[in-house]
Design an enzyme around this catalytic site. Structure first.
Site, PDB file in Angstrom:
ATOM      1  N   VAL A   1      -9.359 -48.515  28.995  1.00 45.18           N
ATOM      2  CA  VAL A   1      -9.197 -48.485  27.542  1.00 45.18           C
ATOM      3  C   VAL A   1      -8.045 -49.421  27.194  1.00 45.18           C
ATOM      4  CG1 VAL A   1      -8.818 -47.065  25.512  1.00 45.18           C
ATOM      5  CG2 VAL A   1     -10.021 -46.104  27.482  1.00 45.18           C
TER       6      VAL A   1
ATOM      7  N   HIS B   1      -8.284 -46.843  17.529  1.00 45.66           N
ATOM      8  CA  HIS B   1      -9.476 -46.343  18.218  1.00 45.66           C
ATOM      9  C   HIS B   1      -9.145 -45.863  19.635  1.00 45.66           C
ATOM     10  CE1 HIS B   1     -13.944 -46.402  18.138  1.00 45.66           C
ATOM     11  NE2 HIS B   1     -13.796 -46.440  19.448  1.00 45.66           N
TER      12      HIS B   1
ATOM     13  N   PHE C   1      -9.006 -38.778  37.430  1.00 48.42           N
ATOM     14  CA  PHE C   1      -8.754 -39.656  36.277  1.00 48.42           C
ATOM     15  C   PHE C   1      -8.379 -41.068  36.749  1.00 48.42           C
ATOM     16  CE2 PHE C   1      -6.020 -41.134  32.698  1.00 48.42           C
ATOM     17  CZ  PHE C   1      -6.940 -41.010  31.681  1.00 48.42           C
TER      18      PHE C   1
END
Ligand code: DLZ
Length: 158
Positions: A83, A90, A115
């Site tokens: 990300v 966002h 993760f």
């Protein structure tokens, strides 16, 4: 003497591992996937023991990882994504939801969901953590999966 429980980094023969990888920012996530697969192989996991699911973006990781975990066939599920901060907020929504979703899978199923999602400000920062000078988060996630599986196994055997 206190009893210490530590997981080694060698996968047991029957352990199967699932990987869920996001296609969004695939310049980065392809490298995370390479790092994870290479590390699993080096630590005793044959290709026939790995299942890899590709999803559109990190937001879709938890639903697919959850499905893998609930099959009961996998020792752990490794979640990989990148990300990268854009001009809007966002990324914040994605980061929080994905992290919480992945943690929830571990809690609900007892199958470790790892993760391996990078949360960076720039593509350069992400590439540095995907096989560049700051290591490879995919490889780290694979090691964390094997170690956690082995810790849980030891606790179960006590
Ligand atoms: C839409 C979006 C944006 C803006 N940024 C990223 C990102 O940096 N990393 C990532 O993995 N996915 C991103 N996505 C896609 C979302 O994760 C998701 O696939 C879409 O919102 C559709 O649900």
């Amino acid at each position: 003497m206190p009893q210490h429980i530590e997981g080694n980094l060698l996968a047991e023969n029957n352990d199967r591992f699932a990987i869920v990888v996001a296609r969004f920012n695939d310049l980065v996530t392809d490298r995370l996937l390479d790092g994870a697969v290479d590390t699993l192989r080096r630590h005793g996991v044959g290709d026939e023991k790995m299942s890899i699911a590709h999803v559109p973006g990190s937001f879709e990781i938890p639903i697919v990882a959850d499905r893998f975990a609930k099959t009961g066939k996998y020792a752990a599920v490794i979640c990989l994504g990148a990300v990268i901060q854009g001009e809007t907020t966002h990324h914040e929504y994605i980061n929080h939801q994905v992290a919480a979703g992945i943690m929830q899978i571990s809690r609900e199923t007892g199958v470790p969901a790892i993760f391996g999602v990078l949360t960076c400000q720039t593509t350069d920062q992400a590439l540095a953590r995907a096989g560049g000078k700051a290591g490879n988060k995919g490889a780290e996630a694979a090691l964390a999966a094997i170690e956690t599986v082995n810790v849980l196994r030891q606790i179960g055997e006590k």
